[in-house]
Motif scaffolding. Structure first.
Motif, PDB file in Angstrom:
ATOM      1  N   ASP A  40       0.822  -1.198   0.000  1.00 14.85           N
ATOM      2  CA  ASP A  40       0.000   0.000   0.000  1.00 14.85           C
ATOM      3  C   ASP A  40       0.858   1.251   0.000  1.00 14.85           C
ATOM      4  OD1 ASP A  40      -2.749  -0.950   0.061  1.00 14.85           O
ATOM      5  OD2 ASP A  40      -2.172  -1.891   1.952  1.00 14.85           O
ATOM      6  N   HIS A  71      -0.323  -0.951  -4.834  1.00 16.23           N
ATOM      7  CA  HIS A  71      -1.587  -0.215  -4.851  1.00 16.23           C
ATOM      8  C   HIS A  71      -1.248   1.256  -4.624  1.00 16.23           C
ATOM      9  CE1 HIS A  71      -5.639   0.495  -2.512  1.00 16.23           C
ATOM     10  NE2 HIS A  71      -5.574   1.172  -3.649  1.00 16.23           N
ATOM     11  N   MET A  73      -2.071   4.666  -3.908  1.00 11.63           N
ATOM     12  CA  MET A  73      -3.066   5.615  -3.407  1.00 11.63           C
ATOM     13  C   MET A  73      -2.398   6.979  -3.364  1.00 11.63           C
ATOM     14  SD  MET A  73      -4.559   3.146  -0.448  1.00 11.63           S
ATOM     15  CE  MET A  73      -3.111   2.117  -0.535  1.00 11.63           C
ATOM     16  N   ASP A 180     -10.319  -5.125  -1.436  1.00 12.57           N
ATOM     17  CA  ASP A 180      -9.345  -4.615  -0.472  1.00 12.57           C
ATOM     18  C   ASP A 180     -10.038  -3.800   0.615  1.00 12.57           C
ATOM     19  OD1 ASP A 180      -7.100  -3.605   0.769  1.00 12.57           O
ATOM     20  OD2 ASP A 180      -6.385  -2.458  -0.956  1.00 12.57           O
TER      21      ASP A 180
HETATM   22 ZN    ZN Z   1      -4.474  -1.737  -0.643  1.00 15.86          ZN
END
Ligand code: ZN
Ligand code: DX5
Length: 222
Positions: A40, A71, A73, A180
């Motif tokens: 993340d 991922h 973000m 997720d």
């Molecule tokens: Zn994630």
């Protein structure tokens, strides 16, 4: 009810690992049967938290043969796709909410030899995926609002994943659905029944004393 492919892959989220011992925790979940390693990446801008970047991905790369699933973000994800590819990412997802040129970003990821994913927040309509869906390899459907581990699964996610699955089937695309946030033994069955194939799990895996049992439970519950 099974998903489209009849398989379930479990992707432990390193966000819930011990950050002072990431390598050891990665080895532990690989040994325990993980299929994918979920990483993340948060920028304190798109989401209200800051985590890790490509340097950490690069450090983890030689420690495992499992796919590293990054991922992103982060705002302006295109600026960093190259760095994550160079670091050794095998899967990279960018959020539909922050990428106005989605096909271009997905093409960059694929050109670098990685699988390209579109990540989508709970409050964003599945319709926003329609045009770019044929250009991706997977959809990362958030089942919590991103930013933190350990949040509660949002129940409307089940119907949304079902809609995304229908879009994929109707167009005969080869696109996997990854979910997720708040995925555990209780929430896994319905979301897999709706079409999810890759289950990201932070708390459910790292918060369990027996990681192998936790991963097996998720696969069985699906
Ligand atoms: Zn994630
Ligand atoms: C949330 C992250 C998730 C999170 C999942 O912003 O994208 O990957 O770490 O953690 P759990 O499984 O604890 O909800």
């Amino acid at each position: 009810m099974a998903n489209r492919t009849g398989t379930i892959r479990v992707a432990p989220s390193m966000l819930s690992a011990d950050f002072s011992a990431l390598g050891a925790d990665l080895a532990a979940v690989e040994e325990a049967g993980a299929d994918v390693i979920h990483i993340d990446v948060m920028d304190g801008h798109f989401v209200p938290n800051i985590t890790i970047g490509p340097l950490v991905v690069r450090a983890l790369r030689p420690l495992t043969k499992l796919p590293l699933d990054c991922h992103l973000m982060i705002s302006e994800p295109q600026r960093y796709i190259g760095a994550f590819l160079e670091a050794g990412a095998d899967m990279i997802s960018v959020h539909v909410e922050v990428e106005p040129h989605l096909q271009r970003a997905l093409a960059m990821i694929r050109a670098g030899g990685a699988k390209a994913g579109i990540a989508i927040n709970p409050a964003t309509s599945a319709d926003t995926l329609a045009e770019a869906l044929p250009y991706c390899d997977y959809v990362l459907a958030m089942t919590v609002n991103p930013g933190f581990g350990g949040q509660k699964f949002l129940p409307p996610s089940v119907e949304k994943v079902r809609r995304i699955d229908r879009m994929i089937r109707d167009r005969n695309l080869d696109v996997a659905i990854e979910v997720d946030g708040g995925i555990d033994r209780d929430t896994a069955p319905a979301i897999v029944g709706a079409g999810a194939e890759i289950l990201v799990a932070g708390t459910a895996v790292f918060g369990h004393p027996d990681r192998r049992a936790a991963i097996e439970l998720l696969k069985r519950r699906g």
